[in-house]
Design a protein around this motif. Sequence first.
Motif, PDB file in Angstrom:
ATOM      1  N   THR A   1       0.816  -1.212   0.000  1.00 47.74           N
ATOM      2  CA  THR A   1       0.000   0.000   0.000  1.00 47.74           C
ATOM      3  C   THR A   1       0.850   1.264   0.000  1.00 47.74           C
ATOM      4  N   GLU A   2       0.316   2.300  -0.624  1.00 53.88           N
ATOM      5  CA  GLU A   2       0.923   3.639  -0.581  1.00 53.88           C
ATOM      6  C   GLU A   2      -0.108   4.667  -0.136  1.00 53.88           C
ATOM      7  N   GLU A   3      -1.147   4.233   0.517  1.00 49.43           N
ATOM      8  CA  GLU A   3      -2.241   5.123   0.903  1.00 49.43           C
ATOM      9  C   GLU A   3      -2.019   5.670   2.308  1.00 49.43           C
ATOM     10  N   GLY A   4      -2.287   6.933   2.497  1.00 45.30           N
ATOM     11  CA  GLY A   4      -2.195   7.526   3.814  1.00 45.30           C
ATOM     12  C   GLY A   4      -3.341   7.052   4.702  1.00 45.30           C
TER      13      GLY A   4
ATOM     14  N   SER B   1       6.162   5.047   2.235  1.00 52.25           N
ATOM     15  CA  SER B   1       6.033   6.400   1.706  1.00 52.25           C
ATOM     16  C   SER B   1       4.785   6.458   0.846  1.00 52.25           C
ATOM     17  N   VAL B   2       4.263   7.651   0.657  1.00 52.83           N
ATOM     18  CA  VAL B   2       3.103   7.788  -0.215  1.00 52.83           C
ATOM     19  C   VAL B   2       3.570   7.832  -1.662  1.00 52.83           C
ATOM     20  N   ILE B   3       2.629   7.682  -2.570  1.00 51.70           N
ATOM     21  CA  ILE B   3       2.943   7.587  -3.995  1.00 51.70           C
ATOM     22  C   ILE B   3       3.679   8.833  -4.480  1.00 51.70           C
ATOM     23  N   GLY B   4       4.672   8.629  -5.346  1.00 52.17           N
ATOM     24  CA  GLY B   4       5.439   9.783  -5.800  1.00 52.17           C
ATOM     25  C   GLY B   4       6.400   9.434  -6.904  1.00 52.17           C
ATOM     26  N   GLY B   5       7.660   9.878  -6.787  1.00 47.36           N
ATOM     27  CA  GLY B   5       8.642   9.747  -7.857  1.00 47.36           C
ATOM     28  C   GLY B   5       9.412   8.449  -7.816  1.00 47.36           C
ATOM     29  N   PRO B   6      10.586   8.431  -8.464  1.00 48.53           N
ATOM     30  CA  PRO B   6      11.378   7.209  -8.619  1.00 48.53           C
ATOM     31  C   PRO B   6      11.729   6.521  -7.311  1.00 48.53           C
ATOM     32  N   ASP B   7      11.849   7.275  -6.207  1.00 49.67           N
ATOM     33  CA  ASP B   7      12.218   6.665  -4.940  1.00 49.67           C
ATOM     34  C   ASP B   7      11.132   5.732  -4.411  1.00 49.67           C
ATOM     35  N   THR B   8       9.926   5.794  -4.951  1.00 50.60           N
ATOM     36  CA  THR B   8       8.847   4.921  -4.485  1.00 50.60           C
ATOM     37  C   THR B   8       8.623   3.743  -5.418  1.00 50.60           C
ATOM     38  N   TYR B   9       9.434   3.628  -6.481  1.00 47.55           N
ATOM     39  CA  TYR B   9       9.238   2.543  -7.433  1.00 47.55           C
ATOM     40  C   TYR B   9       9.590   1.185  -6.837  1.00 47.55           C
ATOM     41  N   ALA B  10      10.356   1.188  -5.753  1.00 44.34           N
ATOM     42  CA  ALA B  10      10.648  -0.042  -5.015  1.00 44.34           C
ATOM     43  C   ALA B  10      10.620   0.306  -3.538  1.00 44.34           C
ATOM     44  N   LYS B  11      10.265  -0.669  -2.715  1.00 44.83           N
ATOM     45  CA  LYS B  11      10.155  -0.440  -1.279  1.00 44.83           C
ATOM     46  C   LYS B  11      11.271  -1.173  -0.537  1.00 44.83           C
ATOM     47  N   LYS B  12      11.739  -0.592   0.536  1.00 49.33           N
ATOM     48  CA  LYS B  12      12.798  -1.199   1.343  1.00 49.33           C
ATOM     49  C   LYS B  12      12.306  -2.504   1.965  1.00 49.33           C
ATOM     50  N   PRO B  13      13.219  -3.488   2.107  1.00 47.99           N
ATOM     51  CA  PRO B  13      14.622  -3.482   1.662  1.00 47.99           C
ATOM     52  C   PRO B  13      14.728  -3.550   0.143  1.00 47.99           C
ATOM     53  N   LEU B  14      15.705  -2.855  -0.399  1.00 45.86           N
ATOM     54  CA  LEU B  14      15.841  -2.775  -1.849  1.00 45.86           C
ATOM     55  C   LEU B  14      17.300  -2.877  -2.270  1.00 45.86           C
TER      56      LEU B  14
END
Length: 787
Positions: free
Chosen positions: A326-329, A392-405
């Motif tokens: 999920t990326e929803e607040g 994190s909420v939906i956004g740019g390239p940093d959200t294209y994968a979630k930790k651990p990455l």
Amino acid sequence: MRQPFNTFSKLRYLIAMIVGFVWVVQACTNHASNTADEESLPDVVSYNFDIRPILSDKCSACHGPDANKREAGLRLDVPESAFKALKEHPGAHALVAGKPELSQVFLRISSQDTSTLMPPVNSGLKLSTREIKLIEKWIKQGATYEKHWAFVAPKKPALPEISQKDWPKNEIDYFILQKQEQKGVAPNDEADKERLLKRLSLDLTGLPPSLAMMDQFLADKSANAYETAVDKLLKNPAYGEKMALHWLDLARYADSHGYQDDGYRTQWPWRDWVIHAFNKNMHYNDFVTWQLAGDFLSSPKGWGGPGTPDKEQLLATGFNRNHKITEEGGVIPEEYRTMYVTDRTDLFGKGLLGVTMECAHCHDHKYDPFSQKEYYKLFAFFNNVKEIGIESVIGGPDTYAKKPLMEICDEDVKDLLSFVNKLDTNKLIVSVMTDLDTARKTFILKRGVYDAPGDEVQPGTPNAILPFNESYPKNRLGLAKWMFDKQNPLTARVYVNQLWQEFFGKGIVKTPGDFGMQGELPSHPELLDWLAVDFMEHGWDIKRLVKQMVTSATYRQSAVISQEKLRTDPDNKYLARGPRYRIEAEFVRDLILSSSGLLNRTIGGPSVKPYQPPGLWEGATSGRGLLSMYVQDHGDKLYRRGMYTLIKRTVPPPSMAIFDASNRDLCEVRRLKTNTPLQALVMLNDPTVLEASRVLAANLLRENSGVTDKINKAFRLIVSRKPSEKETAVLTTYYENELKKLDKAHAEKALAVGEYPIPKEVDKVKLAAMMRIVSTIYNLEETITKT
């Protein structure tokens, strides 16, 4: 004094005669039926194959493993309970070995008194006469219990005796033919070379054979011509793509995170790895171990130095990060983190062990011997990942994968990860698995609720399958070792069954995700065990197993079905004919692109967005992120294989969904196979099909050949065989009629589809007419059917 035989007396006499006659007929019928039932009973009644299915279907809901639902304290699936004195009637027993007349089970199921009959009348369940007689005979023979067949380590049986000794091509055929001879059916002749090559090429590459391959195979009269074709196709890079598709379904691979926002993710390098692993024939034990526990392996080229995993081993663990995130607040982080762990646990059970472990998430399993405690012991292996419920909420390239990455740089692609098709120098990140330094505690969750912890548990496995070896580390690497222990009864059987399903349309066990009590019994149990043990004995070699299956006489049979076989074996359970079913959605697209000459054969890389009806994404989105609007790709990207089509979970590709493709929400080990009018409408109207028809038509018209030759070539490219004279005549007549009635305006309208350019020198009326011929061939049922 004798009474006159009046009309009333005659009527009464007639009624009596009729009633008597009906009674006699019924008595005879019942006797014949009972005799037939007796004759159909096996000489030795097997608990596993005869009795357990009856108990599972008709009795286990009230007398099975689920203590919360158990009635009268009686459990019938284990002998310890079934043979002891009844709780409510200490002088009686549910089962008395050898004595059905003293066994309450038999007395209750055969009772004529509805107040004591079991199952109860109001349950809607009822045992047939044959089922009652089976239980009676089983009790007479001692009521011997057996451990569930799927939870007993397979042993390699000897090849069975058969009469038709010249038919088998390899060991598989002995088991198939033995069953056929028992059932009084005979195998079909081998399919003709054209149909056989099409079947083989579709099964091993997902693509139709080329004209050159067809000509070469038809011309090869040697005894090993077929095996040569098999070896050539196994070396084709498209083999890895074909084999990967099933694994993508199993691993729930998608290009979006899921849930309402459904943002973009860059997990495609893991897909590239799967294709690479199949092409280099990574053996199944390593293939799965890397995906389960690659972060626990060591390598001289370790990411963190020698002794740590290298980036390829780490990339493989993306397998267990493909789940929805999920990326929803406003969400509760621990609730969603628990959902992620649950997803990984359920995938392990269904996809790798072929059991419904998820049923024990909230309570003890109702049918299989898995307790809720054992579920959470398995859960514990996946509960230590360095992740949080919402990062994190939906956004740019940093959200294209979630930790651990893991980040893949250009240097990685030049060296260890050369199979990753990285198209630019942009930052590329993939979600992978790494564990916490200190193990997170795991508790049984009461009713499966994330904030209702019960007793603490340690990592472990279900005892009914195989107790966890205490010498193994209590982490995912130890779990992988447990999986590939030679005494594990499920691992080899389950994968062998999944592969069998890929080539024959359904598994030896028809329920590939459920080898438990409620699953289907294997149609050929000895064959399944032979293949499983042979697979292990030969180092879990996947390509060898594939070759065994496709070189068998069983596989090579014609798919032609006689009325007799349709009547006696409509589902082809005994495999007395070749497989016949519609190919998967992605391969429908691949066949169209390949035969038309449009196919972009690039392997791997990011997913693409081909033609799609407008407004679908926009009507089902939160309005945020890269996937809020559908921006179609252009150029060569339009002609990638179906497996590279971008999958947005909330709005999966519509044409592929119509052909039963997975939306990748959850682990899927078997796709539905449907036949609907919508599928015909896709073939008639989809822009890709129409564009491919136009492009192939243009290619044909530019060749220096006659109309008949052009039509024959189109037919061979698409259907993979030469057309009959009648088929050629029908299509030629159709072409001539279209030429007569089409004018330039209608032709230009028909041609206005797709982005591939129309050759300037081509006659548009002829092109439109030939395009309709090609489209007609694409719409033949045989075109997208494996026969």
